[in-house]
Motif scaffolding. Structure first.
Motif, PDB file in Angstrom:
ATOM      1  N   LEU A  82     -15.409 -31.364  11.884  1.00  0.00           N
ATOM      2  CA  LEU A  82     -16.694 -31.033  11.296  1.00  0.00           C
ATOM      3  C   LEU A  82     -16.679 -29.731  10.507  1.00  0.00           C
ATOM      4  CD1 LEU A  82     -19.090 -31.952  14.256  1.00  0.00           C
ATOM      5  CD2 LEU A  82     -18.702 -33.246  12.144  1.00  0.00           C
ATOM      6  N   HIS A  83     -17.242 -29.810   9.322  1.00  0.00           N
ATOM      7  CA  HIS A  83     -17.503 -28.651   8.475  1.00  0.00           C
ATOM      8  C   HIS A  83     -16.243 -27.876   8.097  1.00  0.00           C
ATOM      9  CE1 HIS A  83     -21.106 -26.575   6.905  1.00  0.00           C
ATOM     10  NE2 HIS A  83     -20.314 -25.528   6.813  1.00  0.00           N
ATOM     11  N   PRO A  84     -15.324 -28.507   7.377  1.00  0.00           N
ATOM     12  CA  PRO A  84     -14.130 -27.788   6.919  1.00  0.00           C
ATOM     13  C   PRO A  84     -14.505 -26.755   5.861  1.00  0.00           C
ATOM     14  CG  PRO A  84     -14.216 -29.952   5.903  1.00  0.00           C
ATOM     15  CD  PRO A  84     -15.344 -29.907   6.897  1.00  0.00           C
TER      16      PRO A  84
ATOM     17  N   GLU B 285      -0.812 -35.546   7.240  1.00  0.00           N
ATOM     18  CA  GLU B 285      -0.757 -36.240   8.527  1.00  0.00           C
ATOM     19  C   GLU B 285      -1.244 -35.285   9.608  1.00  0.00           C
ATOM     20  OE1 GLU B 285       2.589 -37.889  11.692  1.00  0.00           O
ATOM     21  OE2 GLU B 285       3.153 -37.558   9.589  1.00  0.00           O
ATOM     22  N   ASP B 286      -2.209 -35.744  10.396  1.00  0.00           N
ATOM     23  CA  ASP B 286      -2.746 -34.915  11.467  1.00  0.00           C
ATOM     24  C   ASP B 286      -1.699 -34.757  12.554  1.00  0.00           C
ATOM     25  OD1 ASP B 286      -4.226 -33.566  13.336  1.00  0.00           O
ATOM     26  OD2 ASP B 286      -5.866 -35.017  13.409  1.00  0.00           O
ATOM     27  N   THR B 287      -1.312 -33.510  12.841  1.00  0.00           N
ATOM     28  CA  THR B 287      -0.306 -33.267  13.878  1.00  0.00           C
ATOM     29  C   THR B 287      -0.898 -33.319  15.277  1.00  0.00           C
ATOM     30  OG1 THR B 287      -0.660 -30.872  13.925  1.00  0.00           O
ATOM     31  CG2 THR B 287       0.934 -31.726  12.304  1.00  0.00           C
ATOM     32  N   GLY B 288      -2.224 -33.261  15.369  1.00  0.00           N
ATOM     33  CA  GLY B 288      -2.867 -33.170  16.675  1.00  0.00           C
ATOM     34  C   GLY B 288      -2.899 -31.765  17.229  1.00  0.00           C
ATOM     35  N   LYS B 289      -2.238 -30.821  16.556  1.00  0.00           N
ATOM     36  CA  LYS B 289      -2.247 -29.423  17.000  1.00  0.00           C
ATOM     37  C   LYS B 289      -3.585 -28.782  16.617  1.00  0.00           C
ATOM     38  CE  LYS B 289       2.748 -28.544  16.804  1.00  0.00           C
ATOM     39  NZ  LYS B 289       3.219 -29.916  16.514  1.00  0.00           N
TER      40      LYS B 289
ATOM     41  N   VAL C 124      -6.759 -26.087   8.430  1.00  0.00           N
ATOM     42  CA  VAL C 124      -8.160 -26.185   8.028  1.00  0.00           C
ATOM     43  C   VAL C 124      -9.050 -25.501   9.061  1.00  0.00           C
ATOM     44  CG1 VAL C 124     -10.010 -27.727   7.303  1.00  0.00           C
ATOM     45  CG2 VAL C 124      -7.637 -28.439   7.014  1.00  0.00           C
ATOM     46  N   ALA C 125      -9.912 -24.602   8.602  1.00  0.00           N
ATOM     47  CA  ALA C 125     -10.903 -23.972   9.483  1.00  0.00           C
ATOM     48  C   ALA C 125     -12.130 -24.878   9.547  1.00  0.00           C
ATOM     49  CB  ALA C 125     -11.283 -22.596   8.961  1.00  0.00           C
TER      50      ALA C 125
ATOM     51  N   ILE D  58      -9.218 -24.712  14.409  1.00  0.00           N
ATOM     52  CA  ILE D  58      -8.388 -24.832  13.212  1.00  0.00           C
ATOM     53  C   ILE D  58      -7.467 -26.014  13.422  1.00  0.00           C
ATOM     54  CG2 ILE D  58      -6.593 -23.719  11.825  1.00  0.00           C
ATOM     55  CD1 ILE D  58      -7.841 -21.023  12.710  1.00  0.00           C
ATOM     56  N   GLU D  59      -7.467 -26.943  12.477  1.00  0.00           N
ATOM     57  CA  GLU D  59      -6.644 -28.144  12.585  1.00  0.00           C
ATOM     58  C   GLU D  59      -5.384 -27.972  11.751  1.00  0.00           C
ATOM     59  OE1 GLU D  59     -10.336 -31.253  13.298  1.00  0.00           O
ATOM     60  OE2 GLU D  59      -9.216 -31.342  11.422  1.00  0.00           O
TER      61      GLU D  59
END
Length: 385
Positions: free
Chosen positions: A330-332, A367-371, A346-347, A354-355
């Motif tokens: 939500l809300h990058p 690709e989303d690392t899940g971290k 991304v904040a 932070i993604e």
């Protein structure tokens, strides 16, 4: 528009904290060649640790919390001086009586920030801050103040008294453009112009820089020769970036959700392309950055379909082709790429984290690392040189 800013608790409470916060545990500050020092600004009261310091490994995507700073109300945006030893942060309070610019000293090895001084911006809600290419001035964009403030830098890194430059006018969107809303300060790569994006009046205010100015807070910008670069009505220019060669600039428009490509000839900027980043009409596009190799451009969108639009950049004419879209939390807001181009962080303000995304250098896709790096209301991410 800046919403729900936290109440001011008083600049008299400014103090340094470089210790654990909540259940976060500081770790050794030792860093290898792939380890970066990362600063994050956020919306926070002055009693909270609004700026945090991390180590981030750009090969593994792993991070460690080191410490942070209390004492600044809403230190949402930061900029790091080129020597990596000083940091400048806004205090994004809505009123001109409490909104501030803040100078901090940074010891990256020990991950410690110390307070130098603070100055009122005299313009409400300073939402962006930048250091001039000649390293002699710091400038804030004051969203609610409809102005910019120019601060001379002392040899110690402290801020001198600011010079306020206000703007007038409005745009066709009555709810979002009732007055000037300054959102971003940037400079042409040749150091000739300071550019100030005005969401409220759909233009970029351009100021020739007086390179002969050596002291004082006035005269650095040639205000008499300033001119406006007009963008489409109700577009709402927000953030921007230049390519490495300084030939093309890219502006993300918050209200129309477009990326506008402009050519730069050493004197002014001319629009050459408009391409949609937000296809849902959310009026929440936010940040924009090129990959380190210059082959791809990324733009964040909020409020609907939160995520990042991905574009391929033509090396011939700088124009863009949309190649993908990556959904985020939500809300990058602000986002940043690692210097090696491997990761994009991304904040996500309203997700309180932070993604971390892995980037394909050939396709530009993510690709989303899940971290995840858990943090309350993160806004701005910066690497320390």
């Amino acid at each position: 528009m800046k919403k729900n800013l936290l109440a001011v608790l008083g600049m008299s409470s400014l103090m340094l904290i470089a210790c654990k916060s909540g259940n976060e545990k500081p770790v050794s500050s030792g860093a290898g060649s792939d380890t970066l020092t990362m600063l994050v600004g956020s919306y926070a009261s002055s009693a909270e640790e609004g700026i945090k310091i991390y180590r981030f490994n750009q090969e593994t995507g792993e991070s460690n919390y080191l410490g942070g700073l209390k004492g600044i109300s809403n230190p949402s945006f930061l900029t790091v001086f080129p020597d990596g030893k000083k940091v400048y942060a806004v205090g994004e309070d809505e009123t001109s009586q409490t909104a501030t610019a803040n100078a901090l000293a940074l010891d990256a090895d020990s991950a410690r920030l110390t307070f130098l001084n603070t100055c009122l911006t005299r313009g409400g809600a300073p939402c962006h801050i930048a250091v001039s290419p000649d390293k002699r001035f710091v400038v804030t964009a004051n969203y609610m103040g409809g102005s910019i403030t120019v601060f001379p830098l002392e040899s110690s890194g402290r801020l001198g008294e600011g010079h306020l430059i206000p703007f007038t006018g409005k745009g066709p969107d009555e709810s979002r453009q009732e007055q000037p809303h300054l959102h971003h300060i940037w400079f042409t790569p040749d150091g000739k112009l300071l550019l100030a994006n005005d969401l409220g009046t759909d233009c970029i205010h351009a100021f020739p820089i007086n390179t002969a100015q050596t002291s004082g807070n006035e005269g650095y910008l040639d205000e008499a020769s300033a001119f406006d670069i007009h963008l489409p009505a109700a577009s709402g220019p927000r953030h921007a970036c230049f390519d490495a060669e300084g030939k093309f600039a890219y502006v993300i428009t918050e209200l129309s959700g477009e990326v506008i490509v402009l050519s730069y000839d050493g004197n002014t900027l001319q629009p050459v392309q408009r391409i949609q980043a937000d296809s849902l009409g959310a009026k929440g596009s936010a940040d924009i950055h090129l990959s380190p190799d210059g082959n791809f451009l990324y733009a964040s969108n909020r409020l609907k379909g939160d995520g990042l639009a991905i574009f391929k950049v033509s090396k011939n004419d700088g124009q863009l082709t949309k190649v993908g879209y990556q959904s985020t939390g939500l809300h990058p807001r602000n986002f940043i790429l690692t210097p090696n181009g491997k990761y994009l962080l991304v904040a996500c303000r309203d997700a309180n984290e932070i993604e971390v995304y892995l980037r394909n250098a050939q396709t530009g896709l993510l690709e989303d690392t899940g971290k995840r790096i858990a943090m309350s209301r993160p806004v701005c991410i910066r690497w320390v040189p």
